[in-house]
Motif scaffolding. Sequence first.
Motif, PDB file in Angstrom:
ATOM      1  N   UNK A 161      -1.231   5.055  -7.605  1.00 16.74           N
ATOM      2  CA  UNK A 161      -1.389   4.196  -8.830  1.00 16.74           C
ATOM      3  C   UNK A 161      -1.846   2.764  -8.449  1.00 16.74           C
ATOM      4  N   UNK A 162      -2.349   2.166  -9.459  1.00 13.91           N
ATOM      5  CA  UNK A 162      -2.508   0.822  -9.446  1.00 13.91           C
ATOM      6  C   UNK A 162      -1.811   0.152 -10.489  1.00 13.91           C
ATOM      7  N   UNK A 163      -1.157  -0.890  -9.948  1.00 18.54           N
ATOM      8  CA  UNK A 163       0.039  -1.475 -10.566  1.00 18.54           C
ATOM      9  C   UNK A 163      -0.094  -3.168 -10.640  1.00 18.54           C
ATOM     10  N   UNK A 164       0.422  -3.653 -11.669  1.00 19.88           N
ATOM     11  CA  UNK A 164       0.637  -5.144 -11.655  1.00 19.88           C
ATOM     12  C   UNK A 164       1.464  -5.490 -10.462  1.00 19.88           C
ATOM     13  N   UNK A 165       1.229  -6.546  -9.798  1.00 18.53           N
ATOM     14  CA  UNK A 165       2.086  -7.012  -8.489  1.00 18.53           C
ATOM     15  C   UNK A 165       3.558  -7.413  -9.063  1.00 18.53           C
ATOM     16  N   UNK A 166       3.626  -7.933 -10.195  1.00 20.12           N
ATOM     17  CA  UNK A 166       4.930  -8.197 -10.855  1.00 20.12           C
ATOM     18  C   UNK A 166       5.731  -7.250 -11.439  1.00 20.12           C
ATOM     19  N   UNK A 167       5.222  -5.966 -11.536  1.00 21.90           N
ATOM     20  CA  UNK A 167       5.938  -4.635 -11.868  1.00 21.90           C
ATOM     21  C   UNK A 167       7.052  -4.376 -10.768  1.00 21.90           C
ATOM     22  N   UNK A 168       8.027  -5.146 -10.773  1.00 22.36           N
ATOM     23  CA  UNK A 168       9.255  -4.693  -9.965  1.00 22.36           C
ATOM     24  C   UNK A 168       9.882  -3.473 -10.298  1.00 22.36           C
ATOM     25  N   UNK A 169      10.182  -2.952 -11.283  1.00 23.81           N
ATOM     26  CA  UNK A 169      10.751  -1.669 -11.472  1.00 23.81           C
ATOM     27  C   UNK A 169       9.738  -0.546 -10.796  1.00 23.81           C
ATOM     28  N   UNK A 170       8.566  -0.729 -11.148  1.00 20.71           N
ATOM     29  CA  UNK A 170       7.705   0.248 -10.607  1.00 20.71           C
ATOM     30  C   UNK A 170       7.508   0.484  -9.114  1.00 20.71           C
ATOM     31  N   UNK A 171       7.546  -0.863  -8.426  1.00 19.05           N
ATOM     32  CA  UNK A 171       7.859  -0.972  -7.004  1.00 19.05           C
ATOM     33  C   UNK A 171       9.125  -0.151  -6.462  1.00 19.05           C
ATOM     34  N   UNK A 172      10.058  -0.329  -7.204  1.00 25.75           N
ATOM     35  CA  UNK A 172      11.480   0.319  -6.662  1.00 25.75           C
ATOM     36  C   UNK A 172      11.288   1.810  -7.032  1.00 25.75           C
ATOM     37  N   UNK A 173      10.833   2.224  -8.223  1.00 21.81           N
ATOM     38  CA  UNK A 173      10.642   3.603  -8.360  1.00 21.81           C
ATOM     39  C   UNK A 173       9.726   4.507  -7.344  1.00 21.81           C
TER      40      UNK A 173
END
Length: 202
Positions: A161-173
């Motif tokens: 996936x390509x994600x916004x760097x500030x998407x912290x919930x996605x990072x944790x998931x």
Amino acid sequence: MDTNRQSVIAAGGSPGASANEPIRPVRGDAPWTETLRDGTSVLIRPIREEDEQLERRFIEELSPQSRRYRFLGSIKSPDARLLTQLTHVDNVNQVAFVALIAEGVGDREIGVSRYSAQGDSGTCECAVAVSDEWHNLGLATLLMQPLIEAARRHGFSSMYSIDAADNRPMRDLVMHLGFKRSQDPDDATQVLHTLDLNAPTV
């Protein structure tokens, strides 16, 4: 247009399963139920062509931040072409699962996960989004687990996936699910999350 490349994951809060919980098996085309942390039962099934209006309402009711995480940009309502791309899938090269709750005489979509094949590379791009009021209940994990297993079953070697760097919930998931994180070489405001689908599961 690649609906996953334009659309980044908006996660539904922290994962709901333990790090050692095995990936659930693919349930096929039949719907199944899952229980969220608050005890709510949700129906999960593959997306259908007739889900266009459910998908439209789902996207329109996301918060501006969740839509930004989902689409890496500003969008208020999907057009007809995008809705067709999101709901008309072949269930091999494109797979999507929706989470539904009963509302009145119908259903309401409160989450969706999906992947799309990237050419013949054996790689697929994924996305997951959950309605804002249903965050932090483990729904994103419950949507991603069958998606990952579907990609394995269909022979893909990696998922990203390509994600916004500030998407912290996605990072944790995705860290919980075993993805590795790296900087997007083409955009400093974005990150790449990659999962080796051939790696042994715990």
